[in-house]
Write a protein that holds these residues in place. Structure first.
Motif, PDB file in Angstrom:
ATOM      1  N   ALA A   1      53.265 -47.259   8.073  1.00  0.00           N
ATOM      2  CA  ALA A   1      54.239 -48.201   8.625  1.00  0.00           C
ATOM      3  C   ALA A   1      54.303 -48.014  10.138  1.00  0.00           C
ATOM      4  N   PRO A   2      53.377 -48.633  10.894  1.00  0.00           N
ATOM      5  CA  PRO A   2      53.418 -48.485  12.354  1.00  0.00           C
ATOM      6  C   PRO A   2      54.668 -49.147  12.925  1.00  0.00           C
ATOM      7  N   GLU A   3      55.265 -48.505  13.922  1.00  0.00           N
ATOM      8  CA  GLU A   3      56.413 -49.123  14.572  1.00  0.00           C
ATOM      9  C   GLU A   3      55.993 -50.355  15.368  1.00  0.00           C
ATOM     10  N   TRP A   4      54.835 -50.283  16.016  1.00  0.00           N
ATOM     11  CA  TRP A   4      54.409 -51.370  16.891  1.00  0.00           C
ATOM     12  C   TRP A   4      53.089 -51.956  16.412  1.00  0.00           C
ATOM     13  N   ILE A   5      53.032 -53.282  16.358  1.00  0.00           N
ATOM     14  CA  ILE A   5      51.788 -54.023  16.132  1.00  0.00           C
ATOM     15  C   ILE A   5      51.740 -55.135  17.168  1.00  0.00           C
ATOM     16  N   SER A   6      50.596 -55.285  17.821  1.00  0.00           N
ATOM     17  CA  SER A   6      50.462 -56.325  18.825  1.00  0.00           C
ATOM     18  C   SER A   6      49.057 -56.896  18.796  1.00  0.00           C
ATOM     19  N   ASN A   7      48.948 -58.172  19.165  1.00  0.00           N
ATOM     20  CA  ASN A   7      47.655 -58.832  19.173  1.00  0.00           C
ATOM     21  C   ASN A   7      47.633 -59.880  20.277  1.00  0.00           C
ATOM     22  N   LEU A   8      46.543 -59.921  21.022  1.00  0.00           N
ATOM     23  CA  LEU A   8      46.352 -60.885  22.104  1.00  0.00           C
ATOM     24  C   LEU A   8      45.007 -61.563  21.920  1.00  0.00           C
ATOM     25  N   THR A   9      44.970 -62.904  22.043  1.00  0.00           N
ATOM     26  CA  THR A   9      43.708 -63.629  21.997  1.00  0.00           C
ATOM     27  C   THR A   9      43.623 -64.567  23.194  1.00  0.00           C
ATOM     28  N   LEU A  10      42.406 -64.760  23.665  1.00  0.00           N
ATOM     29  CA  LEU A  10      42.112 -65.719  24.728  1.00  0.00           C
ATOM     30  C   LEU A  10      40.878 -66.508  24.325  1.00  0.00           C
ATOM     31  N   ARG A  11      40.965 -67.841  24.449  1.00  0.00           N
ATOM     32  CA  ARG A  11      39.797 -68.680  24.170  1.00  0.00           C
ATOM     33  C   ARG A  11      39.534 -69.583  25.363  1.00  0.00           C
ATOM     34  N   TYR A  12      38.333 -69.447  25.917  1.00  0.00           N
ATOM     35  CA  TYR A  12      37.919 -70.264  27.054  1.00  0.00           C
ATOM     36  C   TYR A  12      36.757 -71.145  26.621  1.00  0.00           C
ATOM     37  N   SER A  13      36.815 -72.427  26.951  1.00  0.00           N
ATOM     38  CA  SER A  13      35.735 -73.347  26.621  1.00  0.00           C
ATOM     39  C   SER A  13      35.473 -74.268  27.817  1.00  0.00           C
ATOM     40  N   ARG A  14      34.237 -74.732  27.906  1.00  0.00           N
ATOM     41  CA  ARG A  14      33.858 -75.586  29.021  1.00  0.00           C
ATOM     42  C   ARG A  14      32.652 -76.427  28.613  1.00  0.00           C
ATOM     43  N   GLU A  15      32.680 -77.695  28.988  1.00  0.00           N
ATOM     44  CA  GLU A  15      31.556 -78.566  28.703  1.00  0.00           C
ATOM     45  C   GLU A  15      30.358 -78.173  29.556  1.00  0.00           C
ATOM     46  N   VAL A  16      29.231 -77.992  28.911  1.00  0.00           N
ATOM     47  CA  VAL A  16      27.983 -77.658  29.578  1.00  0.00           C
ATOM     48  C   VAL A  16      26.893 -78.528  28.972  1.00  0.00           C
ATOM     49  N   ALA A  17      26.239 -79.321  29.825  1.00  0.00           N
ATOM     50  CA  ALA A  17      25.223 -80.255  29.354  1.00  0.00           C
ATOM     51  C   ALA A  17      25.846 -81.148  28.271  1.00  0.00           C
ATOM     52  N   ASP A  18      25.225 -81.211  27.105  1.00  0.00           N
ATOM     53  CA  ASP A  18      25.726 -82.070  26.042  1.00  0.00           C
ATOM     54  C   ASP A  18      26.531 -81.290  25.005  1.00  0.00           C
ATOM     55  N   GLY A  19      26.969 -80.104  25.347  1.00  0.00           N
ATOM     56  CA  GLY A  19      27.710 -79.292  24.393  1.00  0.00           C
ATOM     57  C   GLY A  19      28.865 -78.564  25.051  1.00  0.00           C
ATOM     58  N   GLU A  20      29.294 -77.485  24.376  1.00  0.00           N
ATOM     59  CA  GLU A  20      30.442 -76.715  24.855  1.00  0.00           C
ATOM     60  C   GLU A  20      30.103 -75.226  24.811  1.00  0.00           C
ATOM     61  N   PHE A  21      30.317 -74.578  25.938  1.00  0.00           N
ATOM     62  CA  PHE A  21      30.237 -73.122  25.980  1.00  0.00           C
ATOM     63  C   PHE A  21      31.632 -72.567  25.712  1.00  0.00           C
ATOM     64  N   PHE A  22      31.721 -71.495  24.896  1.00  0.00           N
ATOM     65  CA  PHE A  22      33.031 -70.923  24.586  1.00  0.00           C
ATOM     66  C   PHE A  22      32.938 -69.402  24.543  1.00  0.00           C
ATOM     67  N   THR A  23      34.044 -68.787  24.874  1.00  0.00           N
ATOM     68  CA  THR A  23      34.208 -67.354  24.675  1.00  0.00           C
ATOM     69  C   THR A  23      35.560 -67.113  24.025  1.00  0.00           C
ATOM     70  N   TYR A  24      35.605 -66.131  23.178  1.00  0.00           N
ATOM     71  CA  TYR A  24      36.834 -65.806  22.455  1.00  0.00           C
ATOM     72  C   TYR A  24      36.996 -64.292  22.464  1.00  0.00           C
ATOM     73  N   ALA A  25      38.121 -63.828  22.956  1.00  0.00           N
ATOM     74  CA  ALA A  25      38.390 -62.385  23.009  1.00  0.00           C
ATOM     75  C   ALA A  25      39.697 -62.082  22.309  1.00  0.00           C
TER      76      ALA A  25
END
Length: 753
Positions: A645-669
């Motif tokens: 039973a941990p006292e603290w639980i935390s979670n952070l996410t970041l999603r970056y996307s950008r149009e490149v040529a005819d598609g999409e580049f993305f990163t997810y952390a």
């Protein structure tokens, strides 16, 4: 990428801190990473936490959801259901079996019992069917539309054994549209992960969907015990699963049939003898993840087979909906392992690593398990101020369990020297009702009531004893009934802010521990009951570009069922604690930071405390106990926090996307954190798990061509390869279980329409 404005960042931080300090905002954030709407606003999240499709922001229930990119990223690397650990506020998951026996904890409430009839206060429901046995709960996660985690008692609509909460999976359903996907990934240690689905209309009214999963990882852990050397003996698995569904859609009737099957052949989690450095909670200096020192590794194995079917029938009758859900689930398992995690013993010529008091090689199995459930409910769909749900529920399970002990150093190494067969038959039924009443346009209240009746018939028959105890036959037949209830109110402060409050009561039926290989008694824990109070706000901020949801809660549990695991006696006992209290808060936030950058952040705090001055348990053989001891040498538990039973639980996410040529580049952390935990009811230096932080990263490129969409990506889980104990065995030596090492992989996915 557009630069994130300072004012936006400042607003995000201020809003988050304000909500955490105010402590009045309740958590129903659905951690959905679907693309933002055209006006750059977050999507409305629809959930079914109350067996109706509702806006998550308007439901007076503490529920978080995983779907979209979050779900895809977390489950990368062929992970089993434990990928959800520390990804949702107040939720942790662990297992001493590996991929087959997950144990869930919500707000600190869970069960460390590893016997195969162990009940848990967190229920798992898949496609509206409860998965009661812990082996059923390990079914692989694939082709899933959404995961919902309902925190706090859920005893009215979902019934028995939900005093802590409920985890709910909804798979993707058939539709008339032809569509599907296939993905394959390859990663560390030669792991291969494939999953796919295809579906569409067979006729104008009948559609189908077929989903498959295949995962494989070669054994990679070497055994270096003298005289037992063997390369690549542990760590691998082959996991296969499939699901087929048929959906019939008439004018006023729908019928959904679901059949699913699983076949897993692999190795159990690796136990590592004396891997924890005495007097600390550090791993030993020379720890190697891909090395063990076992004398029974060559015989370690784990096989799981399960299957099930359900039939959901639904009739629309004017303003009423009648729903029938009939289901059958069945599971089998055999799991054998070197439990002491070392070789030899103190009374043999050799032993190691470190001091091994005695060797232990054992197995557990379920040769036969069948669960039948039936739910029938009537729901109203009135346009007026009053709506209701009423129903009946029936549960019937027949379960056979086998416990084996083996003589590692006998005349025939690995020969059977202990055997117990347990039989447990459980029957439960309930009637329930829930009423929604709209007092004003802004104020709605909900009241629920459920009567449950539960009965077990149990026997344990020991025909062979490894300790010379002789044959033994014991029986128990506990039963109980209970009235669960809840009352909640939801008040619409304005178009963007909803306040809610809830008080709820639920119970867990009596539990039985009959693992009598090394003991001569069957223990029974009486029913536990919980009453929980919580209040909070669900808010949309920044013109729909952010959500800040949080809750504060307090609960008291009477007669909590606890498992006194191990101790020097190598025997489990069930006990009841007089009272347990818990309190804390949960914070969920989600943000559209720029046109290209989305984020989520969640945080939870849970304080649990046992209150029973007379409750004491046996302690470890070699660890450093920090609790006070009674005259019998047992640890006094009064004032301790709950295990895992941990006292603290935390979670952070970041999603970056950008149009490149005819598609999409993305990163997810993503970054997840949980604070320190105790592995057992007593407290000790060695068996306090350190805080654990794990980082994941996924990057790729997606594009469309013709009728298909393609995606190629690379990913890493546990990026910084943080290695530490996450569980232990205490009856022998400082045996540890260790978290998964860093995993690097690449994936290709195609979706077709």
């Amino acid at each position: 990428m557009k630069a994130m404005k300072r004012s936006t960042l400042a607003t995000l931080i201020n809003a988050t801190l304000f909500s955490a300090v105010a402590g009045t905002s309740f958590s129903t954030l659905a951690a959905d990473e679907a693309p933002a709407a055209k006006n750059n606003q977050l999507e409305v999240i629809q959930i079914t936490a109350r067996k109706r499709v509702e806006n998550a922001q308007e439901v007076p229930v503490a529920v978080s959801a995983l779907q979209g990119d979050n779900l895809d990223a977390y489950s990368s690397a062929g992970m089993d259901i434990r990928f959800m650990n520390a990804k949702i506020p107040s939720l942790s998951i662990e297992s001493s079996f590996g991929r087959s026996f997950p144990r869930f904890y919500v707000r600190g409430l869970g069960n460390t019992d590893f016997d195969l009839n162990a009940s848990q206060p967190v229920s798992l429901v898949v496609d509206e069917v409860v998965q009661e046995n812990a082996i059923l709960k390990g079914f692989p996660v694939f082709d899933v539309a959404r995961v919902e985690v309902l925190r706090g008692p859920q005893g009215t609509l979902f019934g028995r054994n939900t005093p802590a909460g409920l985890v709910k999976f909804d798979t993707v359903k058939p539709s008339q549209e032809f569509e599907g996907y296939g993905s394959v990934s390859y990663g560390s240690r030669g792991a291969v992960d494939f999953e796919g689905a295809v579906g569409g209309g067979l006729t104008d009214r009948l559609s189908t969907r077929v989903s498959v999963l295949w995962q494989e990882k070669d054994d990679y852990i070497d055994n270096r015990a003298p005289g037992f050397e063997q390369d690549d003996v542990l760590g691998g698995y082959t996991e296969k699963a499939a699901r087929i569904q048929f959906l019939y859609e008439g004018d006023d009737f729908t019928g959904l049939f679901n059949y699913h099957v699983r076949d897993m052949d692999g190795k159990p989690i690796a136990f590592r003898g004396n891997a924890i450095k005495a007097g600390t909670n550090d791993l030993v200096d020379n720890f190697e993840h891909d090395v063990v020192y076992h004398d029974a590794a060559s015989r370690a194995t784990q096989q799981v087979e399960s299957q099930g079917a359900s039939l959901k029938l639904e009739w629309d009758i004017n303003d009423l909906t009648l729903t029938s859900i009939s289901a059958w689930e069945s599971a089998e398992i055999y799991s054998r392992a070197d439990i002491d995690g070392g070789y030899g013993a103190s009374y043999l010529p050799d032993m190691g690593p470190g001091f091994i008091p005695f060797y232990s090689e054992s197995a557990d199995g379920i040769p036969d398990q069948d669960q039948y459930t039936q739910e029938l409910r009537l729901s109203s769909n009135y346009a007026g101020d009053v709506n209701f749900q009423v129903g009946v529920f029936y549960f019937d399970e027949a379960l056979t369990i086998e416990n084996f002990s083996y003589d590692t150093y006998g005349s025939t190494p690995g020969e059977l020297n202990g055997y117990v067969i347990q039989q447990q038959d459980t029957k439960a039924w309930a009637v329930f009702g829930s009423l929604d009443y709209t007092i004003t346009d802004d104020l709605k209240i909900t009241a629920g009531l459920r009567y449950s009746d539960d009965e077990k018939e149990f026997s344990a028959n020991r025909t062979l004893s490894p300790a010379g105890g002789g044959a033994l036959f014991l029986t128990e037949n506990p039963s109980d009934d209970h009235v669960s209830w809840d009352l909640s109110a939801n008040y619409k402060i304005n178009d963007d802010v909803n306040w809610y409050a809830r008080v709820a009561n639920s119970f867990r039926a009596p539990s039985i521990q009959g693992r009598i290989l090394f003991g001569d008694e069957v223990t029974v824990a009486e029913s536990e009951t919980v009453t929980s109070f919580e209040t909070g706000i669900k808010s949309d901020v920044l013109d729909g570009q952010g959500r800040v949801n949080a809750t504060v809660f307090y609960y008291t549990m009477d007669d909590q069922q606890l498992t006194a695991v191990g101790g020097g006696a190598n025997f489990n006992r069930l006990v009841n604690a007089d009272k347990t209290t818990g309190y804390g808060f949960e914070l969920d936030t989600e943000w559209v930071l720029t046109d290209n950058l989305n984020a989520t952040f969640n945080l939870s705090y849970n304080n649990t405390e046992l209150k029973d001055k007379d409750l004491a348990v046996d302690v470890c053989a070699q660890c450093t106990v920090t609790n006070s001891l009674n005259s019998a040498g047992q640890a006094v538990l009064d004032g301790n926090s709950l295990p895992h039973a941990p006292e603290w639980i935390s979670n952070l996410t970041l999603r970056y996307s950008r149009e490149v040529a005819d598609g999409e580049f993305f990163t997810y952390a993503d970054v997840s954190y949980r604070s320190e935990i105790n592995y057992f009811l007593y407290e000790s230096v060695e068996f306090e798990g350190k805080p654990l932080t794990e980082v994941g990263l996924r990057a790729g490129y997606a594009w469309a061509q013709g009728d298909n969409e393609y995606e190629v990506s690379a990913f890493v889980r546990n990026m910084f390869d943080e290695q530490q104990s996450i569980g232990a065995i205490d009856f022998n030596n400082n045996t540890a279980m260790v978290n998964e090492e860093r995993y690097i992989g690449a994936e290709f996915k195609v979706s077709f329409f």
